[in-house]
Design a protein around this motif. Structure first.
Motif, PDB file in Angstrom:
ATOM      1  N   VAL A  57       0.585  -1.218   0.036  1.00  0.00           N
ATOM      2  CA  VAL A  57      -0.092   0.010  -0.083  1.00  0.00           C
ATOM      3  C   VAL A  57       0.673   1.461  -0.186  1.00  0.00           C
ATOM      4  N   ILE A  58       2.117   1.374   1.089  1.00  0.00           N
ATOM      5  CA  ILE A  58       2.341   3.037   0.877  1.00  0.00           C
ATOM      6  C   ILE A  58       3.631   2.268   0.059  1.00  0.00           C
ATOM      7  N   PRO A  59       4.259   1.994  -0.872  1.00  0.00           N
ATOM      8  CA  PRO A  59       4.495   2.190  -1.944  1.00  0.00           C
ATOM      9  C   PRO A  59       4.641   2.774  -3.668  1.00  0.00           C
ATOM     10  N   ALA A  60       2.652   2.024  -3.482  1.00  0.00           N
ATOM     11  CA  ALA A  60       2.485   2.107  -4.532  1.00  0.00           C
ATOM     12  C   ALA A  60       1.331   3.405  -4.311  1.00  0.00           C
ATOM     13  N   LEU A  61       0.761   4.104  -3.048  1.00  0.00           N
ATOM     14  CA  LEU A  61       0.200   5.384  -2.931  1.00  0.00           C
ATOM     15  C   LEU A  61       0.917   6.489  -2.352  1.00  0.00           C
ATOM     16  N   PHE A  62       1.447   5.566  -1.765  1.00  0.00           N
ATOM     17  CA  PHE A  62       1.598   7.127  -1.051  1.00  0.00           C
ATOM     18  C   PHE A  62       2.937   8.427  -2.296  1.00  0.00           C
ATOM     19  N   GLY A  64      -8.280   8.614  -6.967  1.00  0.00           N
ATOM     20  CA  GLY A  64      -9.713   8.951  -7.494  1.00  0.00           C
ATOM     21  C   GLY A  64     -10.483   9.317  -6.909  1.00  0.00           C
ATOM     22  N   ALA A  65     -10.843   8.607  -5.670  1.00  0.00           N
ATOM     23  CA  ALA A  65     -12.284   9.465  -4.627  1.00  0.00           C
ATOM     24  C   ALA A  65     -10.795  10.418  -3.964  1.00  0.00           C
ATOM     25  N   LYS A  66      -9.373  10.072  -3.786  1.00  0.00           N
ATOM     26  CA  LYS A  66      -9.343  11.626  -2.963  1.00  0.00           C
ATOM     27  C   LYS A  66      -8.436  12.782  -3.730  1.00  0.00           C
ATOM     28  N   THR A  67      -8.636  12.846  -4.723  1.00  0.00           N
ATOM     29  CA  THR A  67      -8.553  13.995  -5.887  1.00  0.00           C
ATOM     30  C   THR A  67      -9.918  14.397  -6.497  1.00  0.00           C
ATOM     31  N   ILE A  68     -10.242  14.232  -5.771  1.00  0.00           N
ATOM     32  CA  ILE A  68     -12.575  14.365  -7.066  1.00  0.00           C
ATOM     33  C   ILE A  68     -12.090  14.958  -5.731  1.00  0.00           C
ATOM     34  N   ASN A  69     -12.138  14.696  -3.650  1.00  0.00           N
ATOM     35  CA  ASN A  69     -13.059  15.344  -2.798  1.00  0.00           C
ATOM     36  C   ASN A  69     -11.596  16.706  -2.770  1.00  0.00           C
ATOM     37  N   ASP A  70     -10.262  16.330  -3.151  1.00  0.00           N
ATOM     38  CA  ASP A  70      -9.345  17.970  -2.808  1.00  0.00           C
ATOM     39  C   ASP A  70      -9.730  18.876  -3.915  1.00  0.00           C
ATOM     40  N   SER A  84      -3.545  10.380   5.324  1.00  0.00           N
ATOM     41  CA  SER A  84      -4.088   9.644   4.701  1.00  0.00           C
ATOM     42  C   SER A  84      -3.690   8.579   4.010  1.00  0.00           C
ATOM     43  N   ILE A  85      -2.585   8.085   3.996  1.00  0.00           N
ATOM     44  CA  ILE A  85      -2.391   7.084   3.975  1.00  0.00           C
ATOM     45  C   ILE A  85      -2.140   6.280   5.279  1.00  0.00           C
ATOM     46  N   LEU A  86      -2.237   6.977   6.526  1.00  0.00           N
ATOM     47  CA  LEU A  86      -2.243   6.159   7.537  1.00  0.00           C
ATOM     48  C   LEU A  86      -3.474   5.362   7.417  1.00  0.00           C
ATOM     49  N   ASN A  87      -4.382   6.783   7.839  1.00  0.00           N
ATOM     50  CA  ASN A  87      -6.341   5.641   7.266  1.00  0.00           C
ATOM     51  C   ASN A  87      -6.229   5.052   6.471  1.00  0.00           C
ATOM     52  N   LEU A  88      -5.696   4.724   5.461  1.00  0.00           N
ATOM     53  CA  LEU A  88      -5.643   3.817   4.428  1.00  0.00           C
ATOM     54  C   LEU A  88      -5.409   2.321   5.378  1.00  0.00           C
ATOM     55  N   CYS A  89      -3.885   2.572   6.343  1.00  0.00           N
ATOM     56  CA  CYS A  89      -3.295   0.649   5.898  1.00  0.00           C
ATOM     57  C   CYS A  89      -4.664   0.700   7.244  1.00  0.00           C
ATOM     58  N   SER A 105     -14.377   7.344   3.142  1.00  0.00           N
ATOM     59  CA  SER A 105     -13.139   7.859   4.034  1.00  0.00           C
ATOM     60  C   SER A 105     -12.594   9.603   3.198  1.00  0.00           C
ATOM     61  N   GLN A 106     -12.854   9.272   1.859  1.00  0.00           N
ATOM     62  CA  GLN A 106     -12.084   9.685   1.316  1.00  0.00           C
ATOM     63  C   GLN A 106     -12.636  11.005   0.985  1.00  0.00           C
ATOM     64  N   PHE A 107     -14.155  11.016   1.152  1.00  0.00           N
ATOM     65  CA  PHE A 107     -15.352  12.226   0.906  1.00  0.00           C
ATOM     66  C   PHE A 107     -15.516  12.836   2.128  1.00  0.00           C
ATOM     67  N   LYS A 108     -15.550  13.975   2.020  1.00  0.00           N
ATOM     68  CA  LYS A 108     -15.943  14.967   3.406  1.00  0.00           C
ATOM     69  C   LYS A 108     -17.650  15.744   2.592  1.00  0.00           C
ATOM     70  N   ASN A 109     -18.024  15.473   1.630  1.00  0.00           N
ATOM     71  CA  ASN A 109     -19.198  15.084   0.771  1.00  0.00           C
ATOM     72  C   ASN A 109     -20.279  14.298   1.412  1.00  0.00           C
ATOM     73  N   LYS A 110     -21.932  14.342   1.419  1.00  0.00           N
ATOM     74  CA  LYS A 110     -22.337  13.324   1.068  1.00  0.00           C
ATOM     75  C   LYS A 110     -22.744  12.884  -0.174  1.00  0.00           C
TER      76      LYS A 110
END
Length: 310
Positions: free
Chosen positions: A38-43, A94-100, A202-207, A277-282
């Motif tokens: 997870v960390i090597p691929a996403l961080f 994708g979800a994180k990018t949309i939210n950001d 973000s990466i800690l939440n995913l882990c 968990s990445q989306f802050k908008n319901k």
């Protein structure tokens, strides 16, 4: 609701006390998966996308793809950036990018809802390196209207999401156009420290999600049930374990490929919770779920047409 949550917490505590070895094994596997996968691929990807979004570089990155993608999906230049990340970065980028993008006022709420329906997919690297070469040993041979090979396997993962994007653009067309005039100026760029901190959180939440669902997979592995049911349950829980388990414990053929393709498109419950968990908008959460259902239905129809006997 609080009583229900309290009851669930008590049940989990009892399970941990009664099955400490299973829980410990699951946690160890989850930590190993987090550290080595997870960390090597996403961080690195998170750091890069956070930096580009915080310094308003999205539209410059999307410059070459915008003329084509804007006609295909009816999106803004910043929305084009979300499409690129959603189809290349892998879950849950994708979800994180949309939210950001939305939080920095770079896309409207309507465009965010629209993008949520199809812009959070399995990464190409994961499909090729892990699923095709590691799990399936690059042996994908299926007869149908079009014989399925490696390229066809990859196409079947992304085609349903593309179809959902094309279909849903007609439902969101008016809203996205009307919201363009409301688009605000981007917030002030964040410094390097905040970019690193945001990526780390973000990466800690995913882990944490990976570890929790690895424990659940460990319990499923202990069930004395038929392999077909175990393959389905493990696949629905966690994509990485599900693909490997289905490839090694289930006979090769149409059903094996269908299960692996299905879980790659769905992502499993672990990925679903990570993405939500990445989306802050319901509203994004609602449309993400709707989009995934649409995608899975379209995939099932395509697969049935191409590979099921008449």
């Amino acid at each position: 609701m609080k009583k229900l949550l309290s009851f669930i917490c008590i049940v989990i505590a009892i399970i941990i006390l009664l099955e400490p070895q299973t829980v410990t094994t699951g946690v160890k596997k989850g930590i190993e998966l987090s550290i080595y996968s997870v960390i090597p691929a996403l961080f690195p990807f998170m750091l890069l996308t956070n930096y580009m979004i915080s310094h308003n570089l999205c539209q410059y990155i999307s410059y070459f793809f915008y003329p084509f993608l804007s006609k295909l999906f009816h999106i803004s230049k910043n929305g084009c950036f979300a499409v690129l990340i959603g189809f290349t970065g892998g879950y849950p980028m994708g979800a994180k990018t949309i939210n950001d993008l939305y939080e920095r006022n770079l896309i409207s709420c309507s465009e965010g809802c629209y993008l949520s329906t199809f812009c959070n997919n399995c990464s190409l690297s994961f499909l090729i390196n892990y699923v095709i070469y590691s799990c399936l040993n690059n042996q994908i041979v299926m007869d149908g209207i079009f014989p399925l090979d490696t390229k066809g396997f990859i196409a079947l993962v992304y085609l349903p999401a593309i179809c959902v994007g094309i279909i849903n653009r007609f439902f969101f067309k008016k809203e996205i156009i009307s919201d363009k005039s409301v688009s605000c100026s981007p917030k002030q760029s964040a410094n390097q420290t905040s970019v690193i901190l945001s990526s780390t959180i973000s990466i800690l939440n995913l882990c944490i999600y990976v570890i929790c669902f690895s424990v659940l997979v460990e319990f499923v592995n202990g069930f004395k049930i038929k392999n077909i049911y175990k393959c389905i349950i493990v696949s629905l829980v966690e994509i990485t374990s599900g693909c490997k388990y289905t490839a090694t414990h289930f006979p090769s053929g149409d059903l094996q490929v269908f299960i692996i393709l299905f879980v790659c498109i769905f992502g499993g419950l672990s990925i679903t919770f990570q993405s939500l968990s990445q989306f802050k908008n319901k509203s994004f959460i609602k449309y993400y779920i709707i989009g995934k259902i649409e995608t899975l239905v379209i995939f099932t129809v395509i697969f049935a047409i191409l590979f099921l006997p008449c």
